[in-house]
Design a protein around this motif. Structure first.
Motif: not given
Length: 424
Positions: A52-54, A418-420, A77-78, A43-49
């Motif tokens: 880091l993506d930013n 890509l991400k969806f 994830m990275m 549930s929080i890995l997307n927040e870290l992505e």
């Protein structure tokens, strides 16, 4: 005559620009707040992505990482969501606390872009409480065989809490590290990513790191030394706490402390071979808004021009600390690598990337070795492999997918995934 003078000045200016061209390396240190045990990791890995993506660090230093599983989740994830060239150092368990509590779930680690660095070695420096982790990275420069540039990276997390007893532990840990560093030459380059848990710079442990009698003397690139605890004059370098609620774990006192640092050895100041960029030290997510004092980082009181609500909300949800960042520059040229092929020309999602039952992808089959795409979940596990058809347009049934973020990679081609997001 004037034309000759102008021509000479042009070549002088051109030569100056060539001589002082710089390569930039982006470094980040982040307290991961007991990842993945504190909250459900999925549930929080997307927040870290999103974080880091930013920023897209070339060097990512972390503390308060629980286990190898969590490290692997972050790496996957990275690699799948940001940059396929990321790798991590060897994961090792903390050993210093065996005689105290044997808690052994607070680890340090680094992740790095292998086109910028290669890992030469790593060492665990034991103390009376927690390990310092020492990594030696070599810059992948054009002249690395004849003029290698090594960057020593120290990652640490000192004991929490204030008081005389804790200050004594801080100081002893600091002395354990400086004793270890006494065997190194003062000409070596050091970067120190650390959650100090110091409430003021006058604490003996902090002063130990700044001691000019040490072989390796550290400096604060932000140049914000002082008594920062509950002092709004230092809000621009505050890194903790992002929260005013206890429901997410961690500290809940609001924004009032500078615990997280990136220090450098003093020889990284005004040294063109390897130096920190003046003015580049930032607390990521901190808009230097004095209204943010004692508030949650995702509140309107913490708004500003540098970091929007989306970023600040992700930071709030992931950890009770903010990352700190700095740019490192060198006049040496890094080895060039092939850039990603732009998604818009080779590989793209047709329509929105918020998907319910059908995902439409345009995937160029040329070159001919691009025969299929792979879909991954945030843990890096393959969910489905789909062949690329002759029409170059894929329609994938996603009705059975769980609601979460996914990545799509194309085989054999250096294309950013890509991400969806699958929703009901």
């Amino acid at each position: 005559m004037k034309s000759k003078v102008y021509l000479i000045l042009f070549f002088i200016a051109f030569s100056f620009n060539i001589s002082f061209a710089q390569e930039t390396i982006k470094a980040m240190f982040y307290n991961l707040l007991n990842f993945p045990l504190q909250q459900p990791a999925s549930s929080i890995l997307n927040e870290l992505e999103l974080i880091l993506d930013n920023y897209q660090p070339d060097l990512f230093m972390v503390c308060k990482l629980n286990n190898l599983g969590g490290a692997t989740m972050v790496l996957n994830m990275m690699q799948h969501g940001i940059n396929v060239n990321y790798e991590m150092a060897n994961f090792v368990l903390n050993t210093s606390d065996y005689t105290i509590s044997d808690q052994n779930d607070l680890q340090n680690l680094i992740f790095f872009d292998n086109t910028k660095f290669s890992l030469e070695s790593q060492t665990e420096v034991t103390t009376i409480y927690r390990d310092f982790n020492h990594y030696v990275l070599k810059l992948n420069t054009v002249n690395q065989n004849t003029n290698p540039i090594l960057l020593n990276v120290i990652v640490a997390h000192l004991k929490a809490s204030s008081g005389t007893a804790n200050a004594a532990i801080h100081n002893q840990m600091a002395q354990d590290l400086t004793t270890y560093l006494s065997t190194f030459s003062s000409s070596e380059y050091f970067l120190f990513g650390v959650d100090f848990n110091f409430y003021t710079s006058s604490e003996a442990g902090f002063q130990e790191f700044l001691n000019t009698n040490n072989n390796i003397t550290f400096i604060d690139p932000a140049n914000r030394i002082g008594s920062w605890h509950n002092n709004s004059n230092y809000v621009d370098v505050f890194s903790q706490s992002t929260r005013t609620t206890t429901s997410l774990g961690g500290a809940a006192g609001g924004f009032d402390d500078r615990f997280d640092f990136i220090l450098t050895s003093e020889n990284m100041q005004n040294n063109p071979e390897l130096e920190f960029e003046n003015g580049s030290y930032k607390v990521f997510g901190n808009n230097a808004n004095t209204n943010c004092y004692n508030n949650a980082i995702n509140s309107a009181d913490c708004a500003g021009d540098d970091y929007n609500f989306t970023i600040r909300n992700a930071l709030h949800n992931f950890s009770d600390h903010l990352p700190v960042t700095i740019n490192i520059t060198t006049i040496e040229n890094l080895l060039s690598v092939d850039e990603f092929v732009e998604n818009t020309t080779t590989f793209e999602i047709l329509g929105t990337n918020i998907i319910q039952n059908k995902l439409k992808i345009k995937a160029n089959r040329k070159p001919t070795f691009a025969n299929y795409v792979s879909i991954y979940n945030p843990l890096g596990q393959i969910v489905e492999i789909v062949s690329i058809n002759e029409n170059e347009e894929l329609i994938i049934n996603t009705s059975s997918y769980s609601n979460r973020m996914y990545y799509v990679a194309i085989n054999g081609v250096n294309v950013k995934p890509l991400k969806f997001v699958k929703v009901n």
